[in-house]
Design a protein around this motif. Structure first.
Motif, PDB file in Angstrom:
ATOM      1  N   ARG A  16       0.688  -2.433   5.599  1.00  0.00           N
ATOM      2  CA  ARG A  16      -0.135  -1.255   5.339  1.00  0.00           C
ATOM      3  C   ARG A  16      -0.656  -1.261   3.907  1.00  0.00           C
ATOM      4  NH1 ARG A  16      -0.581   2.252   1.827  1.00  0.00           N
ATOM      5  NH2 ARG A  16      -1.143   4.397   2.285  1.00  0.00           N
ATOM      6  N   TYR A  66      -3.394  -3.863   3.453  1.00  0.00           N
ATOM      7  CA  TYR A  66      -4.645  -3.467   4.082  1.00  0.00           C
ATOM      8  C   TYR A  66      -5.366  -2.402   3.253  1.00  0.00           C
ATOM      9  CZ  TYR A  66      -8.047  -2.642   7.733  1.00  0.00           C
ATOM     10  OH  TYR A  66      -9.223  -2.556   8.427  1.00  0.00           O
ATOM     11  N   ALA A  67      -4.630  -1.477   2.693  1.00  0.00           N
ATOM     12  CA  ALA A  67      -5.246  -0.466   1.833  1.00  0.00           C
ATOM     13  C   ALA A  67      -5.943  -1.128   0.649  1.00  0.00           C
ATOM     14  CB  ALA A  67      -4.191   0.526   1.341  1.00  0.00           C
ATOM     15  N   ALA A 120      -5.555   3.170   6.132  1.00  0.00           N
ATOM     16  CA  ALA A 120      -4.398   2.293   6.311  1.00  0.00           C
ATOM     17  C   ALA A 120      -3.261   3.036   6.997  1.00  0.00           C
ATOM     18  CB  ALA A 120      -3.948   1.750   4.951  1.00  0.00           C
ATOM     19  N   THR A 133      -1.921   1.994  10.900  1.00  0.00           N
ATOM     20  CA  THR A 133      -0.524   1.599  11.095  1.00  0.00           C
ATOM     21  C   THR A 133       0.204   2.598  11.989  1.00  0.00           C
ATOM     22  OG1 THR A 133       0.025   2.645   8.958  1.00  0.00           O
ATOM     23  CG2 THR A 133      -0.309   0.271   8.963  1.00  0.00           C
TER      24      THR A 133
END
Length: 268
Positions: free
Chosen positions: A211, A214-215, A232, A236
């Motif tokens: 997470r 990805y952020a 994100a 998730t």
């Protein structure tokens, strides 16, 4: 109830464009609402909502960026009141499957839109997210990066969603109902990458990230920090396993099976 004129919010987006096309093909008068369109509509400009809704029999409500986003419930309260005042008789609301915050926004619209028929369609992750949107660039480049681990998802073809939305807007049987829409089978992102590779003839690989990773990727893509963090968190949460099971929502509304991901990949 006879529906002749429909406001479609977000009419230039993935779902709104398809809904507007289908309504027009059925002979309806379609008001294509968007920030720069023929019918001005902006979720951040409440002063324009009444004009867009006035004279419409029904509306497709597609909140941006997502019905589970901060501020969505307040927007639905305001929109519902304006729609009721404008004399709109039927609303179909796009919601997210398995999003508790979206359910709160659904209820806000239901409470505020006094005397208006409301149908909610809760959609699974769109198949078209791989070809239209943030994931498309990575897929084209050959690498699908996402915080999904090995969790399967029953991806929904937006064509099926649009068909369901039109049905709920034009027929009387869906008032007050909530329809959960998915594709026919859950696939992992590895399986998605394989389907996209086979259909395009170009290799696509899946890379699972955390997470936090990805952020950061979203921020690097140009999405503001707080929004990147929210996306994100959303992805998730949606892909933590609670949305794995397919539903029969598309078949119950349309009387046919939903399109498979393989067919989407081959045809789109």
């Amino acid at each position: 109830m006879t529906i002749r004129t429909v406001l479609v919010t977000g009419a230039t987006g993935k779902t709104g464009r398809r809904v507007a096309e289908r309504l027009a093909a059925r002979g309806l008068t379609v008001r294509e609402g968007s920030r720069s369109g023929q019918v001005p509509f902006d979720w951040e400009a409440t002063e324009g909502w009444a004009a867009a809704l006035r004279g419409a029999d029904a509306a497709y409500v597609n909140y941006y960026p997502d019905l589970g986003a901060p501020g969505a419930a307040e927007a639905m309260t305001a929109f519902g009141a304006v729609a009721a005042e404008a004399g709109v008789r039927r609303l179909t609301l796009l919601s997210g499957r398995g999003e508790p915050e979206a359910v709160a926004a659904e209820e806000a619209l239901r409470t505020a839109a006094t005397g208006v028929e409301l149908t909610v369609v809760r959609a699974a992750f769109f198949a078209q997210n791989f070809t239209e949107g943030l994931l498309a660039e990575g897929v084209t480049a050959g690498e699908l990066v996402f915080p999904a681990g090995d969790t399967p998802e029953p991806f929904l073809d937006v064509a099926d969603l649009a068909d369901v939305v039109v049905e709920t807007l034009l027929t009387d049987a869906h008032a007050g109902l909530v329809h959960e829409l998915t594709g026919p089978r859950a696939l992992t992102f590895d399986e998605v990458a394989a389907e996209l590779s086979g259909a395009s003839g170009r290799p696509v690989t899946y890379t699972s990230v955390t997470r936090e990773q990805y952020a950061r990727l979203l921020a690097d893509f140009g999405i503001p920090g707080p929004e990147a963090e929210w996306y994100a968190d959303l992805f998730t949460t949606l892909l933590d396993g609670h949305n794995v099971d397919p539903t029969d929502g598309v078949k119950r509304v349309l009387g046919r099976e939903p399109r498979s991901f393989a067919r989407f990949a081959a045809e789109d």
